[in-house]
Design a protein around this motif. Structure first.
Motif, PDB file in Angstrom:
ATOM      1  N   ASP A 224       0.848  -1.212   0.069  1.00 52.21           N
ATOM      2  CA  ASP A 224      -0.039  -0.035  -0.135  1.00 52.21           C
ATOM      3  C   ASP A 224       0.898   1.255   0.018  1.00 52.21           C
ATOM      4  O   ASP A 224       1.675   1.339   0.871  1.00 52.21           O
ATOM      5  CB  ASP A 224      -0.789   0.111   1.087  1.00 52.21           C
ATOM      6  N   LEU A 225       0.672   2.149  -0.968  1.00 45.15           N
ATOM      7  CA  LEU A 225       1.549   3.378  -1.147  1.00 45.15           C
ATOM      8  C   LEU A 225       1.381   4.251   0.131  1.00 45.15           C
ATOM      9  O   LEU A 225       2.425   4.760   0.558  1.00 45.15           O
ATOM     10  CB  LEU A 225       0.925   3.958  -2.578  1.00 45.15           C
ATOM     11  N   ASP A 226       0.100   4.290   0.768  1.00 49.59           N
ATOM     12  CA  ASP A 226       0.079   5.184   1.606  1.00 49.59           C
ATOM     13  C   ASP A 226       0.863   4.733   3.072  1.00 49.59           C
ATOM     14  O   ASP A 226       1.541   5.420   3.705  1.00 49.59           O
ATOM     15  CB  ASP A 226      -1.467   5.352   2.138  1.00 49.59           C
ATOM     16  N   ASN A 227       0.845   3.452   3.178  1.00 50.01           N
ATOM     17  CA  ASN A 227       1.604   2.900   4.159  1.00 50.01           C
ATOM     18  C   ASN A 227       3.187   3.061   4.179  1.00 50.01           C
ATOM     19  O   ASN A 227       3.837   3.330   4.999  1.00 50.01           O
ATOM     20  CB  ASN A 227       1.380   1.293   4.379  1.00 50.01           C
ATOM     21  N   ARG A 228       3.688   2.928   2.929  1.00 46.22           N
ATOM     22  CA  ARG A 228       4.912   3.317   2.670  1.00 46.22           C
ATOM     23  C   ARG A 228       5.368   4.450   3.193  1.00 46.22           C
ATOM     24  O   ARG A 228       6.384   4.967   3.420  1.00 46.22           O
ATOM     25  CB  ARG A 228       5.523   2.579   1.390  1.00 46.22           C
ATOM     26  N   ILE A 229       4.518   5.593   2.461  1.00 47.93           N
ATOM     27  CA  ILE A 229       4.685   7.223   2.666  1.00 47.93           C
ATOM     28  C   ILE A 229       4.769   7.245   4.299  1.00 47.93           C
ATOM     29  O   ILE A 229       5.542   8.204   4.802  1.00 47.93           O
ATOM     30  CB  ILE A 229       3.544   7.927   1.987  1.00 47.93           C
ATOM     31  N   LEU A 230       3.794   6.718   4.971  1.00 48.44           N
ATOM     32  CA  LEU A 230       3.742   6.797   6.339  1.00 48.44           C
ATOM     33  C   LEU A 230       5.102   6.428   7.024  1.00 48.44           C
ATOM     34  O   LEU A 230       5.533   7.096   7.900  1.00 48.44           O
ATOM     35  CB  LEU A 230       2.477   6.210   6.764  1.00 48.44           C
ATOM     36  N   LEU A 231       5.348   5.325   6.600  1.00 45.59           N
ATOM     37  CA  LEU A 231       6.709   4.678   7.283  1.00 45.59           C
ATOM     38  C   LEU A 231       7.901   5.636   7.204  1.00 45.59           C
ATOM     39  O   LEU A 231       8.718   5.947   7.979  1.00 45.59           O
ATOM     40  CB  LEU A 231       6.988   3.281   6.527  1.00 45.59           C
ATOM     41  N   GLY A 232       8.141   6.012   5.842  1.00 46.29           N
ATOM     42  CA  GLY A 232       9.388   7.174   5.653  1.00 46.29           C
ATOM     43  C   GLY A 232       9.133   8.267   6.373  1.00 46.29           C
ATOM     44  O   GLY A 232      10.015   8.688   7.121  1.00 46.29           O
ATOM     45  N   LYS A 233       7.861   8.767   6.867  1.00 43.77           N
ATOM     46  CA  LYS A 233       7.971   9.748   7.527  1.00 43.77           C
ATOM     47  C   LYS A 233       7.985   9.890   8.934  1.00 43.77           C
ATOM     48  O   LYS A 233       8.498  10.390   9.777  1.00 43.77           O
ATOM     49  CB  LYS A 233       6.255  10.475   7.378  1.00 43.77           C
ATOM     50  N   LYS A 234       7.558   8.362   9.379  1.00 42.18           N
ATOM     51  CA  LYS A 234       7.957   7.969  10.854  1.00 42.18           C
ATOM     52  C   LYS A 234       9.707   7.779  10.982  1.00 42.18           C
ATOM     53  O   LYS A 234      10.143   8.262  11.961  1.00 42.18           O
ATOM     54  CB  LYS A 234       7.164   6.682  11.160  1.00 42.18           C
ATOM     55  N   LEU A 235      10.031   7.211  10.180  1.00 39.44           N
ATOM     56  CA  LEU A 235      11.625   7.221  10.246  1.00 39.44           C
ATOM     57  C   LEU A 235      12.266   8.484  10.389  1.00 39.44           C
ATOM     58  O   LEU A 235      13.188   8.748  10.898  1.00 39.44           O
ATOM     59  CB  LEU A 235      12.119   6.544   8.980  1.00 39.44           C
ATOM     60  N   TYR A 236      11.696   9.514   9.291  1.00 34.25           N
ATOM     61  CA  TYR A 236      12.432  10.843   9.394  1.00 34.25           C
ATOM     62  C   TYR A 236      12.243  11.244  10.737  1.00 34.25           C
ATOM     63  O   TYR A 236      12.819  12.228  11.169  1.00 34.25           O
ATOM     64  CB  TYR A 236      11.612  11.552   8.166  1.00 34.25           C
ATOM     65  N   SER A 237      10.858  11.268  11.197  1.00 36.22           N
ATOM     66  CA  SER A 237      10.667  11.707  12.550  1.00 36.22           C
ATOM     67  C   SER A 237      11.773  11.410  13.820  1.00 36.22           C
ATOM     68  O   SER A 237      12.200  12.130  14.680  1.00 36.22           O
ATOM     69  CB  SER A 237       9.325  11.679  13.006  1.00 36.22           C
ATOM     70  N   ILE A 238      11.816   9.946  13.714  1.00 38.78           N
ATOM     71  CA  ILE A 238      12.828   9.636  14.580  1.00 38.78           C
ATOM     72  C   ILE A 238      14.111   9.719  14.334  1.00 38.78           C
ATOM     73  O   ILE A 238      14.974  10.085  15.412  1.00 38.78           O
ATOM     74  CB  ILE A 238      12.652   7.918  14.531  1.00 38.78           C
ATOM     75  N   LEU A 239      14.808  10.131  13.042  1.00 37.45           N
ATOM     76  CA  LEU A 239      16.220  10.275  12.983  1.00 37.45           C
ATOM     77  C   LEU A 239      16.276  11.747  13.000  1.00 37.45           C
ATOM     78  O   LEU A 239      17.461  12.193  13.808  1.00 37.45           O
ATOM     79  CB  LEU A 239      16.390  10.034  11.488  1.00 37.45           C
ATOM     80  N   PHE A 240      15.456  12.493  12.747  1.00 40.09           N
ATOM     81  CA  PHE A 240      15.693  14.141  12.907  1.00 40.09           C
ATOM     82  C   PHE A 240      14.990  14.822  13.887  1.00 40.09           C
ATOM     83  O   PHE A 240      15.229  16.141  14.281  1.00 40.09           O
ATOM     84  CB  PHE A 240      15.729  14.786  11.467  1.00 40.09           C
TER      85      PHE A 240
END
Length: 333
Positions: free
Chosen positions: A211-227
């Motif tokens: 699911d496209l939305d799930n992968r976009i959400l994962l990317g944003k979660k990872l970004y929030s964790i990292l930065f």
């Protein structure tokens, strides 16, 4: 490990347009040879341009892709899967990551040369068939320096980029519809991990990877964790200190003792061919909610969770071996 400054040749402003394009294409070709070269190029670019935060995120996600690839040739998955299935999975990882780099790295280089020249050069994006969506976003970033928006835009772009040619493509679709992938997806084995030098593991997982939305959400979660958490410094120190080789050994043999070989010891370079890219942002609608920020996940330290998942995978491996042995004994009678 020394910092990985990429070899980005300087170009005089007096050079003709064709020279710029030729130079960028040569650099993309040189750095898109395999998972290791991609990982190093992304990280090296971040060390040149820390304001382009997506490049570090991409490097860390690329490292995870490397571990996933080599897991297919060693450790638990190497015992569970047939040779054909392992090859199919490897090519799916490889194709997706190659496509993203082929699209994203010219964008990064064009930004770099814009900074060097002191004038935006995003008209060059058309020569690399980058989406009109990203052309607009790069111009916005040049004018407004919205660091968070650029990362989100690049996440949106990369996931839309691979949705048709990889996720939904008949050749690769069989991987995402296989029984094993279904089990892995339901059990949240699809995770991205950010290690630290003292053995901590941060990260997040995705359920419903197709699911496209799930992968976009994962990317944003990872970004929030990292930065946007307190862990950036520790994660970045690890990234600088530990040379990427595409193996689980990069984070101390894995919490349960599982390991995998170095990527270049089991995989050679893969030749890819790119059909003319379609502009996904013209063919499909860009949703505004894709830009909505996400909070830092409540549970970002995932070492205990990850150990539990590895143990589940090992139990799957033991069960698969038992089935094979039982079938072998039955056939031998």
């Amino acid at each position: 490990m020394k910092r990985i400054y990429p070899n980005i040749p300087s170009i005089g402003q007096d050079k003709p347009l064709c020279y710029w394009i030729k130079m960028i294409r040569a650099q993309v070709r040189d750095h898109n040879r395999d998972n290791i070269s991609r990982t190093m190029a992304y990280q090296g670019f971040f060390e040149w341009h820390g304001e382009v935060r997506w490049s570090l995120l991409a490097s860390l996600v690329s490292r995870n892709a490397g571990w996933n690839m080599t897991d297919l040739e060693g450790g638990v998955l190497g015992d569970i899967l047939s040779k054909r299935r392992r090859e199919d999975l490897f090519m799916t990882y490889e194709r997706a990551n190659w496509m993203i780099f082929e699209d994203a790295y010219p964008q990064l280089l064009i930004y770099h040369y814009s900074v060097v020249a002191g004038v935006e050069m995003f008209h060059l994006l058309d020569e690399f068939h980058v989406s009109s969506f990203m052309k607009t976003e790069w111009k916005y970033f040049w004018e407004h320096r919205d660091l968070d928006r650029l990362v989100t835009a690049l996440i949106i772009n990369e996931q839309n980029l691979i949705q048709g040619p990889v996720i939904l493509d008949p050749v690769y679709r069989k991987v995402f519809t296989s029984p094993l992938f279904f089990v892995e997806d339901r059990l949240h084995f699809s995770s991205v991990i950010f290690p630290t030098l003292d053995g901590r593991l941060y990260g997040a997982s995705v359920h419903g990877f197709r699911d496209l939305d799930n992968r976009i959400l994962l990317g944003k979660k990872l970004y929030s964790i990292l930065f946007h958490s307190d862990h950036f410094s520790d994660i970045f120190k690890w990234a600088v200190a530990v040379e990427p080789k595409g193996s689980r050994r990069e984070y101390a043999e894995g919490p349960t003792g599982t390991s995998s070989p170095d990527l270049r010891s089991v995989y050679g370079e893969v030749t890819h061919h790119m059909r003319r890219k379609k502009d996904w942002s013209i063919e499909g609608r860009v949703r505004e909610d894709w830009f909505d920020p996400v909070p830092i996940p409540s549970e970002v330290e995932i070492k205990s969770w990850f150990i539990h998942k590895e143990k589940q995978l090992m139990r799957m491996n033991s069960f698969a071996k038992w089935i094979k042995k039982a079938l072998s004994l039955r056939l031998s009678k």
